[in-house]
Write a protein that holds these residues in place. Structure first.
Motif, mmCIF file in Angstrom:
data_model
loop_
_atom_site.group_PDB
_atom_site.id
_atom_site.type_symbol
_atom_site.label_atom_id
_atom_site.label_comp_id
_atom_site.label_asym_id
_atom_site.label_seq_id
_atom_site.Cartn_x
_atom_site.Cartn_y
_atom_site.Cartn_z
ATOM 1 N N ASN A 93 0.821 -1.198 0.000
ATOM 2 C CA ASN A 93 0.000 0.000 0.000
ATOM 3 C C ASN A 93 0.866 1.263 0.000
ATOM 4 O O ASN A 93 0.574 2.230 -0.701
ATOM 5 C CB ASN A 93 -0.939 -0.010 1.208
ATOM 6 N N LYS A 94 1.941 1.245 0.764
ATOM 7 C CA LYS A 94 2.797 2.426 0.891
ATOM 8 C C LYS A 94 3.697 2.635 -0.315
ATOM 9 O O LYS A 94 3.872 3.755 -0.785
ATOM 10 C CB LYS A 94 3.650 2.297 2.159
ATOM 11 N N TYR A 95 4.288 1.543 -0.830
ATOM 12 C CA TYR A 95 5.314 1.664 -1.866
ATOM 13 C C TYR A 95 4.897 1.157 -3.240
ATOM 14 O O TYR A 95 5.661 1.274 -4.189
ATOM 15 C CB TYR A 95 6.579 0.926 -1.430
ATOM 16 N N GLY A 96 3.721 0.560 -3.356
ATOM 17 C CA GLY A 96 3.297 0.014 -4.637
ATOM 18 C C GLY A 96 3.689 -1.447 -4.758
ATOM 19 O O GLY A 96 4.480 -1.976 -3.967
ATOM 20 N N GLN A 97 3.131 -2.097 -5.744
ATOM 21 C CA GLN A 97 3.306 -3.544 -5.917
ATOM 22 C C GLN A 97 4.777 -3.955 -6.060
ATOM 23 O O GLN A 97 5.226 -4.881 -5.406
ATOM 24 C CB GLN A 97 2.516 -4.022 -7.131
ATOM 25 N N ALA A 98 5.535 -3.280 -6.912
ATOM 26 C CA ALA A 98 6.926 -3.682 -7.172
ATOM 27 C C ALA A 98 7.799 -3.528 -5.931
ATOM 28 O O ALA A 98 8.508 -4.449 -5.538
ATOM 29 C CB ALA A 98 7.502 -2.879 -8.323
ATOM 30 N N ALA A 99 7.759 -2.365 -5.307
ATOM 31 C CA ALA A 99 8.574 -2.128 -4.114
ATOM 32 C C ALA A 99 8.074 -2.972 -2.953
ATOM 33 O O ALA A 99 8.864 -3.494 -2.162
ATOM 34 C CB ALA A 99 8.570 -0.652 -3.748
ATOM 35 N N GLY A 100 6.754 -3.109 -2.858
ATOM 36 C CA GLY A 100 6.179 -3.928 -1.796
ATOM 37 C C GLY A 100 6.583 -5.379 -1.905
ATOM 38 O O GLY A 100 6.746 -6.065 -0.898
ATOM 39 N N ALA A 101 6.765 -5.865 -3.135
ATOM 40 C CA ALA A 101 7.180 -7.255 -3.331
ATOM 41 C C ALA A 101 8.561 -7.509 -2.724
ATOM 42 O O ALA A 101 8.825 -8.599 -2.208
ATOM 43 C CB ALA A 101 7.178 -7.604 -4.814
ATOM 44 N N LEU A 102 9.441 -6.523 -2.767
ATOM 45 C CA LEU A 102 10.757 -6.681 -2.134
ATOM 46 C C LEU A 102 10.609 -6.893 -0.634
ATOM 47 O O LEU A 102 11.276 -7.733 -0.044
ATOM 48 C CB LEU A 102 11.636 -5.455 -2.385
ATOM 49 N N ALA A 103 9.723 -6.125 -0.026
ATOM 50 C CA ALA A 103 9.516 -6.223 1.419
ATOM 51 C C ALA A 103 8.693 -7.446 1.802
ATOM 52 O O ALA A 103 8.635 -7.800 2.969
ATOM 53 C CB ALA A 103 8.849 -4.956 1.935
ATOM 54 N N ALA A 104 8.073 -8.097 0.820
ATOM 55 C CA ALA A 104 7.252 -9.276 1.093
ATOM 56 C C ALA A 104 7.979 -10.579 0.750
ATOM 57 O O ALA A 104 7.390 -11.647 0.837
ATOM 58 C CB ALA A 104 5.948 -9.188 0.307
ATOM 59 N N SER A 105 9.238 -10.489 0.411
ATOM 60 C CA SER A 105 10.001 -11.693 0.059
ATOM 61 C C SER A 105 10.294 -12.531 1.309
ATOM 62 O O SER A 105 10.190 -12.049 2.435
ATOM 63 C CB SER A 105 11.320 -11.308 -0.604
ATOM 64 N N ARG A 106 10.663 -13.758 1.098
ATOM 65 C CA ARG A 106 11.007 -14.644 2.214
ATOM 66 C C ARG A 106 12.183 -14.065 3.026
ATOM 67 O O ARG A 106 12.183 -14.120 4.251
ATOM 68 C CB ARG A 106 11.358 -16.028 1.677
ATOM 69 N N ARG A 107 13.174 -13.517 2.320
ATOM 70 C CA ARG A 107 14.325 -12.910 3.021
ATOM 71 C C ARG A 107 13.887 -11.745 3.894
ATOM 72 O O ARG A 107 14.334 -11.603 5.028
ATOM 73 C CB ARG A 107 15.362 -12.415 2.006
ATOM 74 N N ALA A 108 13.023 -10.889 3.359
ATOM 75 C CA ALA A 108 12.548 -9.725 4.120
ATOM 76 C C ALA A 108 11.700 -10.157 5.309
ATOM 77 O O ALA A 108 11.807 -9.572 6.390
ATOM 78 C CB ALA A 108 11.772 -8.778 3.208
ATOM 79 N N HIS A 109 10.878 -11.186 5.130
ATOM 80 C CA HIS A 109 10.067 -11.688 6.254
ATOM 81 C C HIS A 109 10.965 -12.072 7.423
ATOM 82 O O HIS A 109 10.656 -11.771 8.571
ATOM 83 C CB HIS A 109 9.267 -12.922 5.832
ATOM 84 N N ALA A 110 12.065 -12.749 7.117
ATOM 85 C CA ALA A 110 12.989 -13.201 8.165
ATOM 86 C C ALA A 110 13.673 -12.035 8.867
ATOM 87 O O ALA A 110 14.151 -12.180 9.988
ATOM 88 C CB ALA A 110 14.035 -14.138 7.571
#
Length: 96
Positions: A60-77
């Motif tokens: 919602n804050k950064y858009g689909q492309a940027a949000g996908a980076l923050a939603a990756s398995r690495r970012a979750h960890a």
């Protein structure tokens, strides 16, 4: 940083090996500066749920492309919850 359910979260999109995530994990405290205000904070690297709500907030804050980076398995960890630090008198720590 994103706000979810009244809690502030940040993720290292490069994962747990990023230097600032390692520092947060090791020291568990830091400071946030906004303009002329600096606030002491606690950095929680465990029990940082709800992952799906955090993902949605990033998209919602950064858009689909940027949000996908923050939603990756690495970012979750590498999710950090940022909580206000309290002083010895119980008040939230605030430094000006």
């Amino acid at each position: 940083m994103v706000l979810v359910g009244g809690e502030l979260y940040v993720r290292a999109y490069r994962g747990v090996r990023s230097s600032w995530y390692q520092a947060a994990h090791k020291h568990s405290h830091g400071q946030i500066r906004v303009g002329a205000v600096t606030r002491d904070v606690l950095l929680e690297t465990r029990d940082t749920r709800p992952a799906s709500e955090i993902d949605a907030a990033y998209r919602n804050k950064y858009g689909q492309a940027a949000g996908a980076l923050a939603a990756s398995r690495r970012a979750h960890a590498a999710t950090i919850r940022i909580d206000p630090a309290t002083s010895s008198n119980g008040a939230a720590g605030l430094v000006r």
